[in-house]
Design an enzyme around this catalytic site. Sequence first.
Site, short mmCIF file in Angstrom:
data_model
loop_
_atom_site.label_atom_id
_atom_site.label_comp_id
_atom_site.label_asym_id
_atom_site.label_seq_id
_atom_site.Cartn_x
_atom_site.Cartn_y
_atom_site.Cartn_z
N GLY A 11 5.85 13.49 -65.22
CA GLY A 11 6.02 14.77 -64.53
C GLY A 11 6.35 15.88 -65.51
CG ASP A 12 9.11 17.94 -65.14
OD1 ASP A 12 8.96 18.62 -64.11
OD2 ASP A 12 9.98 17.06 -65.26
N GLY A 14 3.28 20.57 -66.85
CA GLY A 14 2.71 21.92 -66.77
C GLY A 14 1.51 21.98 -65.84
CE LYS A 15 2.22 17.41 -61.95
NZ LYS A 15 3.25 17.07 -62.93
N GLY A 39 8.21 20.51 -58.81
CA GLY A 39 8.61 21.87 -59.17
C GLY A 39 7.57 22.41 -60.13
CB THR A 126 14.56 15.38 -57.03
OG1 THR A 126 13.93 14.90 -55.83
CG2 THR A 126 13.62 15.18 -58.20
CB THR A 217 8.32 9.61 -57.22
OG1 THR A 217 8.65 10.33 -56.03
CG2 THR A 217 6.80 9.57 -57.39
NE ARG A 282 11.86 19.06 -66.91
CZ ARG A 282 11.17 20.20 -66.84
NH1 ARG A 282 10.69 20.76 -67.93
NH2 ARG A 282 10.98 20.78 -65.69
CG ASP A 310 3.88 27.13 -77.24
OD1 ASP A 310 3.39 26.29 -76.46
OD2 ASP A 310 4.82 27.88 -76.93
CB SER A 373 -1.58 25.23 -71.90
OG SER A 373 -0.47 26.01 -71.55
N GLY A 375 1.62 28.50 -73.67
CA GLY A 375 2.61 29.43 -73.11
C GLY A 375 2.54 29.37 -71.60
#
Length: 384
Positions: A11-12, A14-15, A39, A126, A217, A282, A310, A373, A375
Amino acid sequence: MDSIVVGLQWGDEGKGKVVQKLSRSHKWIVRFSGGPNAGHTVYHGNTKMVHHLLPSGTNENFLFISRGTLVDLETLNSEIKEISKIYPDIKERLFVSPYCRVITPIEKWQDGAIEKTKGKNSVGTTGRGIGPTVSNDANRVGIRLFDLFDQNHLKEKVDLLAEISNFGDQSIADELLSQFEKIKDRVLDPKVEGQILFEGTQGIMLDPMYGTYPYVTSTPTIPSFAFYGSGLKSEKYEVWGVFKAYTTRVGSGPFPTEIFGEAGDDLRKRGSEFGATTGRPRRCGWIDFPQLEYASNVSNVDHLVMTKSDVLNGLEKVGVCISYDKKIIPYDLGSLKPTIEYVKGWKNLESSEFADFISAIEHHVRRRIKYVSYGPSEEEIFQR
Ligand code: IMP
Ligand code: MG
Protein backbone atom coordinates in the site's frame (compact mmCIF):
# COMPACT_ATOMS: atom_id res chain seq x y z
CA MET A 1 -8.62 0.22 -23.46
CA ASP A 2 -9.67 -0.22 -19.82
CA SER A 3 -7.12 -0.12 -17.00
CA ILE A 4 -6.67 -1.71 -13.62
CA VAL A 5 -4.31 0.07 -11.24
CA VAL A 6 -2.94 -1.87 -8.28
CA GLY A 7 -0.21 -1.41 -5.69
CA LEU A 8 2.65 -3.89 -5.83
CA GLN A 9 3.92 -3.45 -2.28
CA TRP A 10 2.13 -2.96 1.05
CA GLY A 11 0.00 0.00 0.00
CA ASP A 12 0.87 3.70 -0.15
CA GLU A 13 2.63 3.35 -3.50
CA GLY A 14 1.05 6.52 -4.85
CA LYS A 15 -1.86 4.87 -6.66
CA GLY A 16 -4.11 7.94 -6.26
CA LYS A 17 -1.78 10.18 -8.19
CA VAL A 18 -1.26 7.57 -10.90
CA VAL A 19 -5.02 7.04 -11.18
CA GLN A 20 -5.50 10.78 -11.54
CA LYS A 21 -2.93 10.85 -14.36
CA LEU A 22 -4.49 7.89 -16.17
CA SER A 23 -8.02 9.13 -15.50
CA ARG A 24 -7.66 11.60 -18.37
CA SER A 25 -8.03 8.77 -20.89
CA HIS A 26 -10.90 7.00 -19.10
CA LYS A 27 -14.51 7.94 -18.56
CA TRP A 28 -15.29 5.90 -15.46
CA ILE A 29 -13.19 5.55 -12.32
CA VAL A 30 -14.37 2.56 -10.32
CA ARG A 31 -13.52 1.47 -6.80
CA PHE A 32 -14.04 -2.29 -6.38
CA SER A 33 -12.36 -3.19 -3.10
CA GLY A 34 -11.11 -1.85 0.21
CA GLY A 35 -12.90 0.84 2.12
CA PRO A 36 -12.01 3.88 4.20
CA ASN A 37 -8.79 2.11 5.25
CA ALA A 38 -7.43 3.41 1.94
CA GLY A 39 -5.94 6.89 1.74
CA HIS A 40 -5.18 8.02 -1.79
CA THR A 41 -3.57 11.43 -1.83
CA VAL A 42 -4.48 13.48 -4.89
CA TYR A 43 -3.80 17.11 -5.73
CA HIS A 44 -6.70 18.81 -7.47
CA GLY A 45 -4.85 21.87 -8.66
CA ASN A 46 -3.30 23.19 -5.46
CA THR A 47 -5.77 21.51 -3.15
CA LYS A 48 -4.59 18.33 -1.50
CA MET A 49 -7.27 15.73 -0.88
CA VAL A 50 -7.01 12.33 0.72
CA HIS A 51 -9.53 10.03 -0.95
CA HIS A 52 -10.64 7.29 1.40
CA LEU A 53 -13.74 6.26 -0.49
CA LEU A 54 -14.18 8.51 -3.50
CA PRO A 55 -12.41 7.29 -6.64
CA SER A 56 -9.41 9.48 -7.51
CA GLY A 57 -10.88 10.99 -10.68
CA THR A 58 -11.47 14.57 -11.73
CA ASN A 59 -14.40 16.60 -13.03
CA GLU A 60 -14.05 14.80 -16.37
CA ASN A 61 -15.00 11.42 -14.90
CA PHE A 62 -17.96 9.46 -13.70
CA LEU A 63 -17.23 7.86 -10.36
CA PHE A 64 -18.55 4.50 -9.20
CA ILE A 65 -18.12 2.96 -5.77
CA SER A 66 -19.02 -0.58 -6.74
CA ARG A 67 -20.20 -3.43 -4.56
CA GLY A 68 -16.78 -4.78 -3.58
CA THR A 69 -16.11 -1.59 -1.60
CA LEU A 70 -16.90 -1.27 2.10
CA VAL A 71 -18.70 1.98 2.81
CA ASP A 72 -18.56 4.13 5.91
CA LEU A 73 -21.37 6.62 5.32
CA GLU A 74 -19.96 9.33 7.54
CA THR A 75 -16.58 9.23 5.80
CA LEU A 76 -18.24 9.23 2.40
CA ASN A 77 -20.47 12.20 3.18
CA SER A 78 -17.65 14.27 4.59
CA GLU A 79 -15.48 13.50 1.57
CA ILE A 80 -18.27 14.52 -0.80
CA LYS A 81 -18.69 17.75 1.13
CA GLU A 82 -14.98 18.50 0.87
CA ILE A 83 -14.58 17.69 -2.82
CA SER A 84 -17.77 19.59 -3.71
CA LYS A 85 -15.78 22.76 -3.05
CA ILE A 86 -13.58 21.81 -6.00
CA TYR A 87 -16.11 20.02 -8.22
CA PRO A 88 -19.57 21.39 -7.34
CA ASP A 89 -21.42 18.89 -9.57
CA ILE A 90 -19.60 15.84 -8.18
CA LYS A 91 -22.74 14.25 -6.80
CA GLU A 92 -24.36 14.04 -10.22
CA ARG A 93 -21.38 12.03 -11.44
CA LEU A 94 -21.19 9.69 -8.46
CA PHE A 95 -22.85 6.31 -8.08
CA VAL A 96 -22.70 3.97 -5.09
CA SER A 97 -23.82 0.38 -5.46
CA PRO A 98 -26.75 -0.61 -3.20
CA TYR A 99 -24.92 -3.91 -2.66
CA CYS A 100 -21.99 -2.27 -0.84
CA ARG A 101 -21.35 -3.53 2.66
CA VAL A 102 -21.84 -0.86 5.31
CA ILE A 103 -19.39 -0.35 8.15
CA THR A 104 -21.29 0.44 11.34
CA PRO A 105 -19.99 1.57 14.73
CA ILE A 106 -20.29 -2.08 15.77
CA GLU A 107 -17.58 -3.18 13.38
CA LYS A 108 -15.30 -0.28 14.30
CA TRP A 109 -15.64 -1.25 17.94
CA GLN A 110 -15.02 -4.93 17.10
CA ASP A 111 -11.90 -4.00 15.12
CA GLY A 112 -10.37 -2.33 18.18
CA ALA A 113 -11.48 -5.07 20.56
CA ILE A 114 -10.04 -7.87 18.40
CA GLU A 115 -6.74 -6.05 18.01
CA LYS A 116 -6.55 -5.53 21.76
CA THR A 117 -7.18 -9.21 22.47
CA LYS A 118 -4.51 -10.21 19.96
CA GLY A 119 -1.99 -8.11 21.90
CA LYS A 120 1.50 -8.64 20.52
CA ASN A 121 0.03 -10.52 17.57
CA SER A 122 -2.16 -7.61 16.51
CA VAL A 123 -2.24 -6.79 12.80
CA GLY A 124 -1.98 -3.04 13.29
CA THR A 125 -5.19 -2.40 11.36
CA THR A 126 -6.34 1.08 10.45
CA GLY A 127 -9.18 0.68 12.97
CA ARG A 128 -11.78 1.39 10.29
CA GLY A 129 -13.78 -1.78 10.93
CA ILE A 130 -12.69 -3.50 7.71
CA GLY A 131 -12.09 -7.07 8.95
CA PRO A 132 -15.24 -7.30 11.13
CA THR A 133 -17.41 -5.90 8.30
CA VAL A 134 -16.18 -8.64 5.99
CA SER A 135 -16.62 -11.33 8.63
CA ASN A 136 -20.09 -10.15 9.69
CA ASP A 137 -21.04 -10.16 6.03
CA ALA A 138 -19.72 -13.70 5.66
CA ASN A 139 -21.82 -14.65 8.70
CA ARG A 140 -24.80 -13.13 6.88
CA VAL A 141 -25.51 -10.61 9.60
CA GLY A 142 -23.85 -7.62 7.93
CA ILE A 143 -25.63 -4.49 6.74
CA ARG A 144 -25.80 -3.65 3.05
CA LEU A 145 -26.69 -0.25 1.67
CA PHE A 146 -29.97 -1.61 0.27
CA ASP A 147 -31.05 -2.45 3.83
CA LEU A 148 -31.21 1.27 4.57
CA PHE A 149 -34.11 1.91 2.20
CA ASP A 150 -36.50 0.32 4.72
CA GLN A 151 -36.28 1.68 8.28
CA ASN A 152 -38.01 -1.17 10.08
CA HIS A 153 -36.05 -3.81 8.23
CA LEU A 154 -32.81 -1.98 9.05
CA LYS A 155 -33.66 -1.77 12.75
CA GLU A 156 -34.25 -5.51 12.84
CA LYS A 157 -30.95 -6.20 11.13
CA VAL A 158 -29.02 -3.84 13.38
CA ASP A 159 -30.61 -5.40 16.47
CA LEU A 160 -29.51 -8.85 15.39
CA LEU A 161 -25.99 -7.67 14.55
CA ALA A 162 -25.74 -5.92 17.93
CA GLU A 163 -27.00 -8.98 19.78
CA ILE A 164 -24.59 -11.33 18.04
CA SER A 165 -21.73 -8.91 18.69
CA ASN A 166 -22.66 -8.17 22.33
CA PHE A 167 -22.93 -4.50 21.50
CA GLY A 168 -25.26 -2.46 23.71
CA ASP A 169 -25.77 0.92 22.04
CA GLN A 170 -29.29 1.32 20.65
CA SER A 171 -28.89 4.48 18.56
CA ILE A 172 -26.98 2.95 15.65
CA ALA A 173 -29.87 2.53 13.21
CA ASP A 174 -30.92 6.17 13.56
CA GLU A 175 -27.36 7.35 13.04
CA LEU A 176 -27.00 5.24 9.91
CA LEU A 177 -30.33 6.42 8.54
CA SER A 178 -29.53 10.08 8.99
CA GLN A 179 -26.21 9.64 7.15
CA PHE A 180 -27.96 7.59 4.46
CA GLU A 181 -30.49 10.37 3.85
CA LYS A 182 -27.69 12.58 2.48
CA ILE A 183 -26.52 10.08 -0.13
CA LYS A 184 -29.63 8.03 -0.81
CA ASP A 185 -30.32 9.48 -4.26
CA ARG A 186 -26.87 8.37 -5.46
CA VAL A 187 -27.24 4.77 -4.29
CA LEU A 188 -27.81 2.96 -7.57
CA ASP A 189 -25.90 0.77 -10.00
CA PRO A 190 -25.22 2.86 -13.12
CA LYS A 191 -25.06 1.76 -16.73
CA VAL A 192 -21.35 1.94 -17.34
CA GLU A 193 -20.31 2.78 -20.88
CA GLY A 194 -16.98 4.04 -22.10
CA GLN A 195 -13.50 3.36 -20.86
CA ILE A 196 -13.11 2.20 -17.30
CA LEU A 197 -10.26 2.61 -14.88
CA PHE A 198 -10.50 0.22 -11.95
CA GLU A 199 -8.78 1.81 -8.94
CA GLY A 200 -7.19 -0.78 -6.65
CA THR A 201 -6.48 -0.19 -2.98
CA GLN A 202 -3.78 -1.26 -0.51
CA GLY A 203 -1.18 -3.52 -2.11
CA ILE A 204 -0.73 -7.05 -3.41
CA MET A 205 1.27 -8.00 -0.31
CA LEU A 206 -1.79 -7.09 1.80
CA ASP A 207 -4.14 -9.31 -0.19
CA PRO A 208 -5.90 -11.77 2.14
CA MET A 209 -5.12 -14.71 -0.14
CA TYR A 210 -1.87 -13.72 -1.89
CA GLY A 211 -0.27 -11.51 0.75
CA THR A 212 1.56 -11.98 4.03
CA TYR A 213 -1.34 -13.60 5.88
CA PRO A 214 -2.33 -13.05 8.68
CA TYR A 215 -0.81 -9.56 8.37
CA VAL A 216 -3.09 -8.51 5.57
CA THR A 217 -6.27 -6.58 4.93
CA SER A 218 -9.63 -8.29 4.47
CA THR A 219 -10.73 -7.48 0.93
CA PRO A 220 -8.86 -8.72 -2.16
CA THR A 221 -6.33 -6.36 -3.70
CA ILE A 222 -5.44 -8.36 -6.81
CA PRO A 223 -6.60 -7.12 -10.23
CA SER A 224 -8.85 -10.08 -11.03
CA PHE A 225 -11.09 -8.94 -8.18
CA ALA A 226 -11.88 -5.80 -10.18
CA PHE A 227 -14.44 -7.80 -12.15
CA TYR A 228 -15.89 -9.78 -9.27
CA GLY A 229 -15.98 -6.73 -7.04
CA SER A 230 -17.61 -4.42 -9.56
CA GLY A 231 -19.72 -6.78 -11.65
CA LEU A 232 -18.38 -5.01 -14.74
CA LYS A 233 -16.66 -6.60 -17.70
CA SER A 234 -13.89 -5.50 -19.96
CA GLU A 235 -13.19 -6.52 -23.53
CA LYS A 236 -9.62 -5.29 -23.34
CA TYR A 237 -7.65 -4.03 -20.39
CA GLU A 238 -4.15 -3.53 -19.11
CA VAL A 239 -2.89 -3.87 -15.57
CA TRP A 240 -0.69 -1.16 -14.11
CA GLY A 241 1.45 -2.12 -11.13
CA VAL A 242 2.51 0.87 -9.04
CA PHE A 243 5.50 0.70 -6.70
CA LYS A 244 7.79 3.10 -4.87
CA ALA A 245 11.52 3.33 -5.51
CA TYR A 246 11.85 1.94 -1.97
CA THR A 247 9.43 0.03 0.24
CA THR A 248 7.15 0.95 3.14
CA ARG A 249 4.71 -0.88 5.31
CA VAL A 250 2.31 0.25 8.06
CA GLY A 251 1.20 -2.18 10.69
CA SER A 252 2.74 -5.50 11.70
CA GLY A 253 4.10 -8.34 9.62
CA PRO A 254 7.21 -9.46 7.79
CA PHE A 255 9.22 -6.90 5.84
CA PRO A 256 12.56 -8.38 4.71
CA THR A 257 14.25 -5.17 3.53
CA GLU A 258 13.21 -2.98 6.48
CA ILE A 259 15.82 -0.45 7.59
CA PHE A 260 16.02 0.23 11.30
CA GLY A 261 17.57 3.08 13.27
CA GLU A 262 18.76 6.35 11.89
CA ALA A 263 18.87 5.28 8.24
CA GLY A 264 15.23 4.20 8.45
CA ASP A 265 14.28 7.47 10.13
CA ASP A 266 16.10 9.37 7.40
CA LEU A 267 14.18 7.62 4.63
CA ARG A 268 10.89 8.20 6.48
CA LYS A 269 11.68 11.90 6.71
CA ARG A 270 12.78 12.20 3.11
CA GLY A 271 9.63 10.49 1.83
CA SER A 272 7.25 11.99 4.44
CA GLU A 273 6.22 8.44 5.19
CA PHE A 274 3.38 8.92 7.62
CA GLY A 275 0.01 7.23 7.07
CA ALA A 276 -2.60 9.21 5.11
CA THR A 277 -5.40 7.45 7.00
CA THR A 278 -3.99 7.01 10.50
CA GLY A 279 -0.96 9.32 10.61
CA ARG A 280 1.20 6.41 11.83
CA PRO A 281 4.90 6.48 10.92
CA ARG A 282 5.46 3.98 8.13
CA ARG A 283 8.17 1.34 8.37
CA CYS A 284 10.72 2.01 5.61
CA GLY A 285 13.08 -0.23 3.68
CA TRP A 286 14.87 -0.76 0.40
CA ILE A 287 13.29 -1.86 -2.84
CA ASP A 288 12.81 -5.61 -3.02
CA PHE A 289 13.12 -7.21 -6.48
CA PRO A 290 11.89 -10.75 -5.65
CA GLN A 291 8.92 -9.24 -3.82
CA LEU A 292 8.08 -7.01 -6.79
CA GLU A 293 8.45 -9.90 -9.17
CA TYR A 294 6.16 -12.07 -7.04
CA ALA A 295 3.51 -9.33 -6.82
CA SER A 296 3.71 -8.61 -10.56
CA ASN A 297 3.36 -12.28 -11.43
CA VAL A 298 0.40 -13.07 -9.20
CA SER A 299 -1.39 -10.01 -10.51
CA ASN A 300 -0.38 -10.43 -14.16
CA VAL A 301 0.90 -6.89 -14.39
CA ASP A 302 1.42 -5.47 -17.87
CA HIS A 303 3.22 -2.22 -17.06
CA LEU A 304 5.10 -0.85 -14.10
CA VAL A 305 4.85 2.65 -12.69
CA MET A 306 7.53 3.81 -10.29
CA THR A 307 6.76 6.60 -7.84
CA LYS A 308 8.68 8.75 -5.35
CA SER A 309 11.87 8.26 -7.35
CA ASP A 310 13.03 11.74 -6.38
CA VAL A 311 13.02 10.83 -2.67
CA LEU A 312 16.29 8.94 -3.11
CA ASN A 313 18.04 11.78 -5.02
CA GLY A 314 21.38 12.65 -3.48
CA LEU A 315 21.88 9.42 -1.51
CA GLU A 316 25.42 8.11 -1.78
CA LYS A 317 24.24 4.53 -2.20
CA VAL A 318 20.89 2.88 -2.59
CA GLY A 319 20.03 -0.61 -1.32
CA VAL A 320 18.31 -3.18 -3.51
CA CYS A 321 17.31 -6.69 -2.50
CA ILE A 322 18.25 -8.93 -5.40
CA SER A 323 17.42 -12.35 -3.98
CA TYR A 324 16.45 -14.39 -0.96
CA ASP A 325 18.00 -17.58 0.37
CA LYS A 326 14.79 -19.45 -0.47
CA LYS A 327 11.98 -19.19 -2.96
CA ILE A 328 9.62 -16.43 -1.93
CA ILE A 329 6.63 -17.67 0.08
CA PRO A 330 4.55 -14.72 1.25
CA TYR A 331 3.39 -16.16 4.59
CA ASP A 332 6.95 -17.07 5.39
CA LEU A 333 8.65 -13.84 4.29
CA GLY A 334 9.79 -13.25 7.87
CA SER A 335 12.15 -16.23 7.79
CA LEU A 336 13.77 -15.42 4.45
CA LYS A 337 17.23 -13.89 4.33
CA PRO A 338 17.45 -11.14 1.76
CA THR A 339 20.66 -10.42 -0.12
CA ILE A 340 20.98 -6.67 -0.30
CA GLU A 341 23.36 -4.99 -2.69
CA TYR A 342 24.17 -1.32 -2.75
CA VAL A 343 24.21 0.54 -6.02
CA LYS A 344 25.66 3.98 -6.56
CA GLY A 345 23.17 6.74 -5.80
CA TRP A 346 22.12 9.44 -8.24
CA LYS A 347 22.07 13.20 -8.12
CA ASN A 348 18.89 13.63 -10.11
CA LEU A 349 16.67 11.66 -12.43
CA GLU A 350 18.81 12.54 -15.44
CA SER A 351 21.84 10.82 -13.90
CA SER A 352 23.12 7.66 -15.56
CA GLU A 353 23.02 5.89 -12.16
CA PHE A 354 19.27 6.38 -12.11
CA ALA A 355 18.97 4.90 -15.59
CA ASP A 356 20.95 1.88 -14.32
CA PHE A 357 18.58 1.55 -11.35
CA ILE A 358 15.60 1.49 -13.73
CA SER A 359 17.23 -1.10 -15.97
CA ALA A 360 17.98 -3.34 -12.99
CA ILE A 361 14.33 -3.26 -11.89
CA GLU A 362 13.06 -3.96 -15.40
CA HIS A 363 15.49 -6.83 -15.74
CA HIS A 364 14.53 -8.49 -12.46
CA VAL A 365 10.80 -7.89 -12.65
CA ARG A 366 10.76 -8.63 -16.39
CA ARG A 367 8.43 -5.76 -17.23
CA ARG A 368 8.77 -2.23 -18.53
CA ILE A 369 8.50 0.83 -16.34
CA LYS A 370 6.15 3.00 -18.37
CA TYR A 371 5.86 5.98 -16.07
CA VAL A 372 8.19 7.50 -13.52
CA SER A 373 6.60 9.83 -10.99
CA TYR A 374 8.76 12.31 -9.13
CA GLY A 375 6.37 14.46 -7.10
CA PRO A 376 2.81 14.64 -5.82
CA SER A 377 1.22 16.79 -8.54
CA GLU A 378 -0.31 15.35 -11.70
CA GLU A 379 2.36 16.97 -13.89
CA GLU A 380 5.32 15.52 -12.05
CA ILE A 381 5.51 12.30 -14.04
CA PHE A 382 7.23 11.27 -17.24
CA GLN A 383 6.47 8.56 -19.72
CA ARG A 384 9.13 6.20 -21.06
P1 IMP B 1 -7.17 -3.04 7.82
O1 IMP B 1 -7.27 -3.02 6.33
O2 IMP B 1 -7.54 -1.74 8.46
O3 IMP B 1 -7.85 -4.21 8.43
O4 IMP B 1 -5.61 -3.24 8.16
C1 IMP B 1 -4.91 -4.43 7.86
C2 IMP B 1 -3.47 -4.14 7.46
O5 IMP B 1 -3.46 -3.48 6.21
C3 IMP B 1 -2.73 -3.20 8.43
O6 IMP B 1 -1.37 -3.57 8.44
C4 IMP B 1 -2.89 -1.85 7.79
O7 IMP B 1 -1.88 -0.95 8.16
C5 IMP B 1 -2.80 -2.22 6.33
N1 IMP B 1 -3.51 -1.27 5.45
C6 IMP B 1 -4.83 -1.18 5.26
N2 IMP B 1 -5.11 -0.21 4.37
C7 IMP B 1 -3.94 0.30 3.99
C8 IMP B 1 -3.56 1.32 3.05
O8 IMP B 1 -4.39 1.92 2.36
N3 IMP B 1 -2.23 1.59 2.93
C9 IMP B 1 -1.31 0.89 3.63
N4 IMP B 1 -1.60 -0.07 4.50
C10 IMP B 1 -2.91 -0.37 4.68
MG1 MG C 1 -2.31 5.25 1.37
